[in-house]
Design a protein around this motif. Structure first.
Motif, PDB file in Angstrom:
ATOM      1  N   SER A 419     -16.443  -3.629  -2.545  1.00 10.58           N
ATOM      2  CA  SER A 419     -14.950  -3.504  -2.086  1.00 10.58           C
ATOM      3  C   SER A 419     -15.271  -3.177  -0.011  1.00 10.58           C
ATOM      4  O   SER A 419     -16.086  -0.974  -0.172  1.00 10.58           O
ATOM      5  CB  SER A 419     -13.573  -3.428  -1.774  1.00 10.58           C
ATOM      6  OG  SER A 419     -13.457  -4.068  -3.203  1.00 10.58           O
ATOM      7  N   PHE A 420     -14.964  -3.390   0.648  1.00  8.61           N
ATOM      8  CA  PHE A 420     -15.336  -2.882   1.566  1.00  8.61           C
ATOM      9  C   PHE A 420     -14.086  -3.304   2.833  1.00  8.61           C
ATOM     10  O   PHE A 420     -12.815  -3.947   2.283  1.00  8.61           O
ATOM     11  CB  PHE A 420     -16.278  -3.240   2.765  1.00  8.61           C
ATOM     12  CG  PHE A 420     -17.629  -3.349   2.145  1.00  8.61           C
ATOM     13  CD1 PHE A 420     -17.765  -1.719   2.075  1.00  8.61           C
ATOM     14  CD2 PHE A 420     -17.966  -4.311   1.592  1.00  8.61           C
ATOM     15  CE1 PHE A 420     -19.568  -1.852   2.124  1.00  8.61           C
ATOM     16  CE2 PHE A 420     -19.333  -4.182   0.687  1.00  8.61           C
ATOM     17  CZ  PHE A 420     -20.466  -2.510   1.395  1.00  8.61           C
ATOM     18  N   VAL A 421     -13.977  -1.685   3.651  1.00  9.40           N
ATOM     19  CA  VAL A 421     -12.113  -1.951   4.810  1.00  9.40           C
ATOM     20  C   VAL A 421     -10.689  -2.126   4.010  1.00  9.40           C
ATOM     21  O   VAL A 421      -9.780  -2.484   3.553  1.00  9.40           O
ATOM     22  CB  VAL A 421     -11.451  -3.471   5.522  1.00  9.40           C
ATOM     23  CG1 VAL A 421     -11.192  -2.638   6.731  1.00  9.40           C
ATOM     24  CG2 VAL A 421     -13.460  -3.991   5.566  1.00  9.40           C
ATOM     25  N   ARG A 422     -10.902  -0.737   2.453  1.00  5.26           N
ATOM     26  CA  ARG A 422     -10.146  -0.674   2.334  1.00  5.26           C
ATOM     27  C   ARG A 422      -9.643   0.939   2.064  1.00  5.26           C
ATOM     28  O   ARG A 422      -9.750   2.154   2.455  1.00  5.26           O
ATOM     29  CB  ARG A 422     -11.092  -0.713   0.287  1.00  5.26           C
ATOM     30  CG  ARG A 422     -10.005   0.146  -0.373  1.00  5.26           C
ATOM     31  CD  ARG A 422     -10.263  -0.136  -1.957  1.00  5.26           C
ATOM     32  NE  ARG A 422      -9.295  -0.766  -3.308  1.00  5.26           N
ATOM     33  CZ  ARG A 422      -9.962  -0.708  -4.395  1.00  5.26           C
ATOM     34  NH1 ARG A 422     -10.742  -0.974  -4.910  1.00  5.26           N
ATOM     35  NH2 ARG A 422      -8.731  -1.256  -5.587  1.00  5.26           N
ATOM     36  N   GLY A 423      -7.847   0.473   1.921  1.00  7.84           N
ATOM     37  CA  GLY A 423      -6.690   1.604   2.497  1.00  7.84           C
ATOM     38  C   GLY A 423      -6.511   2.388   1.211  1.00  7.84           C
ATOM     39  O   GLY A 423      -6.110   1.663   0.209  1.00  7.84           O
ATOM     40  N   THR A 424      -5.753   3.639   1.479  1.00  6.76           N
ATOM     41  CA  THR A 424      -4.726   3.695  -0.087  1.00  6.76           C
ATOM     42  C   THR A 424      -3.211   2.832   0.891  1.00  6.76           C
ATOM     43  O   THR A 424      -2.349   3.535  -0.052  1.00  6.76           O
ATOM     44  CB  THR A 424      -4.276   4.963  -0.008  1.00  6.76           C
ATOM     45  OG1 THR A 424      -4.415   6.236   1.566  1.00  6.76           O
ATOM     46  CG2 THR A 424      -6.014   5.907  -0.463  1.00  6.76           C
ATOM     47  N   ASP A 425      -3.524   2.299   1.981  1.00  7.18           N
ATOM     48  CA  ASP A 425      -1.701   2.489   2.065  1.00  7.18           C
ATOM     49  C   ASP A 425      -1.932   0.562   1.984  1.00  7.18           C
ATOM     50  O   ASP A 425      -0.257  -0.384   1.696  1.00  7.18           O
ATOM     51  CB  ASP A 425      -2.102   2.061   3.648  1.00  7.18           C
ATOM     52  CG  ASP A 425      -3.290   1.496   4.605  1.00  7.18           C
ATOM     53  OD1 ASP A 425      -3.535   0.948   3.610  1.00  7.18           O
ATOM     54  OD2 ASP A 425      -3.232   0.788   5.208  1.00  7.18           O
ATOM     55  N   GLY A 426      -2.236   0.099   0.700  1.00 13.30           N
ATOM     56  CA  GLY A 426      -1.999  -1.400  -0.366  1.00 13.30           C
ATOM     57  C   GLY A 426      -2.487  -2.343   0.934  1.00 13.30           C
ATOM     58  O   GLY A 426      -1.969  -3.411   0.637  1.00 13.30           O
TER      59      GLY A 426
END
Length: 535
Positions: A419-426
């Motif tokens: 996966s790409f462009v993934r964050g911890t902000d949901g």
């Protein structure tokens, strides 16, 4: 008093075998939750691996190996965000290794009057005739005449590949040979085993063929082959590689299954023509070489290696979330983008796949530290992880140019992805899923995951390939800003020639955002030899 006390203790303990007291062991700090929200990241003005000019974008590539200079000259149609009344002049970028480019500017300008038949220029090709020591660029002249599109094939020549002269007296007009005037374009020349020059032109419902002994005077030789189902097959490229002849083309059919670069093959030119007419593709996925995010592919060879260039389309939208899923459905990808180059890999049976350009390994040469941000249902190590069903390992932000390399061991029905462009902000993110298919095959799917996501992106998937017998996949991902290429091979294969799959895609926001490795189903997915390099 604090310092005096410790000074006294130090003096009293001199020469003693045991200290009078022990300093307390510091209590380790409690781990703090790492926040890694998705950031907006913009592409650089010019791409340095998957070439994109600092102004505008690359249209259809016309690669050519110059035997006099020992470099590839990649001509392309220059596209601007706002084209003028006369558009798509031919520009060029030179490369020696297919991984680093030097922009060379305009080669052939458009016509600049309403009467000019090349007020808009379409795809063509470049050739060098050693007998006459002359360079040729054949190209499509496009204009509007009698209420409809009108296309002809035109010519420019040069002695030094720097100063070009349009030959106003030379022209191939479709009506002179019985072809529709609205679709007569994309000339490509090649030389056969006897030294005879051939020119293939895309015409509505068929390929026209012309021949020449001197690359200047051409005679109509009839139809090279038909076009299956009456489709317009664009950007033809005919060449010999080893013991086989190939026709590479771009299927213009506007659907989630179309708009892809494909090929036919044969042991002779006549067999190649027959296979095109009878739709005998060399494999079970219609000869597809990449995803819909690689189009207008044409090749060039230095005599030992052959490379193929196509463009990865740009996308429109107010946010990169909108742009990243705009490839879906039956919509046609937007025209033009960044140039992507693959090495053509020929297998023992003559079939082709695309592999990574060898020079990329030396270019992406700065090792990066792997930092785990979060994980679930996973045991992590310094260079890998073991993931059970529903597990993932979430890694730190990527740079603008990345090479991610890993070995994955998975069972026949195990589904895994990156996966790409993934964050911890949901927020939602974008995944390349190596999906188990029927009959022991795999396919790379494009999945939009997370809250409010679209799921499977129809039209963003790759093609079928046979999964390795031992379930081991060598995976390499190269990114240059928003453009990404993925290559899958099997370590049990013989050398680097047995590449299983190539896949090109564009994800806006790769740089400065996190990424992850995921396991969706199955008992265990093992990742080893994981590394990241940049430049």
């Amino acid at each position: 008093m604090f310092f005096a006390f410790f000074a006294t203790v130090a003096l009293c303990s001199c020469g003693s075998s045991e200290p009078e007291f022990e300093l307390p062991t510091p209590t380790p700090e409690e781990p703090t939750e790492v926040s890694l929200p998705v950031m907006n990241s913009n592409d650089e003005a010019g791409f340095t691996t998957y070439f994109n000019p600092t102004s505008g974008r690359c249209g259809d590539p016309m690669p050519f190996y110059d035997p006099k200079t020992g470099e590839y000259r990649v001509l392309y149609l220059q596209e601007y965000e706002q084209n003028g009344p006369y558009y798509h002049p031919i520009f060029a970028a030179n490369t020696k290794d297919c991984a680093n480019y030097e922009a060379k500017g305009e080669v052939v300008p458009t016509g600049n009057t309403p009467e000019a038949l090349d007020g808009a220029i379409g795809t063509g090709c470049a050739a060098y005739d050693p007998d006459g020591d002359c360079y040729y660029v054949y190209y499509t002249g496009h204009t509007w005449r009698n209420g409809s599109d009108y296309e002809v094939v035109m010519l420019a020549t040069s002695k030094d590949f720097a100063t070009w002269t349009k030959d106003a007296a030379w022209m191939l007009r479709p009506e002179d040979f019985g072809y529709p005037v609205t679709d007569f374009r994309d000339p490509q020349v090649f030389r056969d085993d006897d030294g005879l020059w051939h020119m293939i032109i895309s015409a509505k419902g068929k390929f026209a063929e012309f021949t020449s002994a001197d690359c200047a005077n051409w005679q109509h030789a009839g139809d090279f082959a038909g076009m299956y189902w009456g489709r317009m097959l664009e950007c033809p490229d005919v060449f010999k590689m080893g013991d086989y002849w190939y026709l590479v083309y771009s299927d213009a059919y506007r659907s989630s299954e179309g708009r892809k670069v494909k090929y036919f093959m044969g042991r002779t030119l006549d067999e190649l023509k027959a296979n095109v007419d009878s739709r005998r593709w060399p494999d079970d996925h219609e000869g597809i070489l990449d995803s819909r995010s690689f189009y207008a592919g044409k090749t060039a060879s230095n005599g030992s290696d052959r490379y193929i260039w196509g463009w990865c389309p740009f996308r429109r939208g107010t946010t990169f979330e909108e742009k990243n899923v705009a490839v879906g459905g039956d919509s046609e990808p937007l025209w033009s983008g960044a140039l992507v180059c693959h090495k053509l890999i020929q297998h023992a049976d003559g079939t082709l796949t695309c592999g990574a350009v060898p020079a990329l390994g030396a270019k992406y040469n700065k090792p990066q530290t792997l930092k785990v941000i979060d994980s679930k249902n996973a045991e992590t190590s310094a260079n890998g992880a073991n993931l059970s069903a529903g597990g993932y390992v979430f890694y730190d932000r990527l740079a603008a140019h990345n090479h991610i390399s890993m070995t994955v061991k998975a069972g026949a029905q195990d589904k895994f992805g990156i996966s790409f462009v993934r964050g911890t902000d949901g927020r939602s993110y974008y995944t390349l899923v190596v999906n188990p298919e029927s009959n022991g095959r795999r396919k790379v799917n494009f999945e939009h995951e997370g809250p409010g996501s679209t799921g499977f992106i129809n039209g963003g998937d790759g093609y079928f390939f046979q999964q390795p017998a031992d379930g081991t996949y060598n995976i390499d991902v190269y990114t240059d800003n928003s453009v990404l290429t993925l290559y899958i091979s099997s370590p049990s294969s013989e050398g680097s020639g047995e590449v299983l799959c190539a896949y090109t895609q564009r994800f806006y926001g790769i740089a400065q955002n996190g990424w992850s490795i995921n396991s969706y189903s199955g008992s265990n997915v093992s990742v080893s030899n994981l590394s990241i390099t940049t430049y």
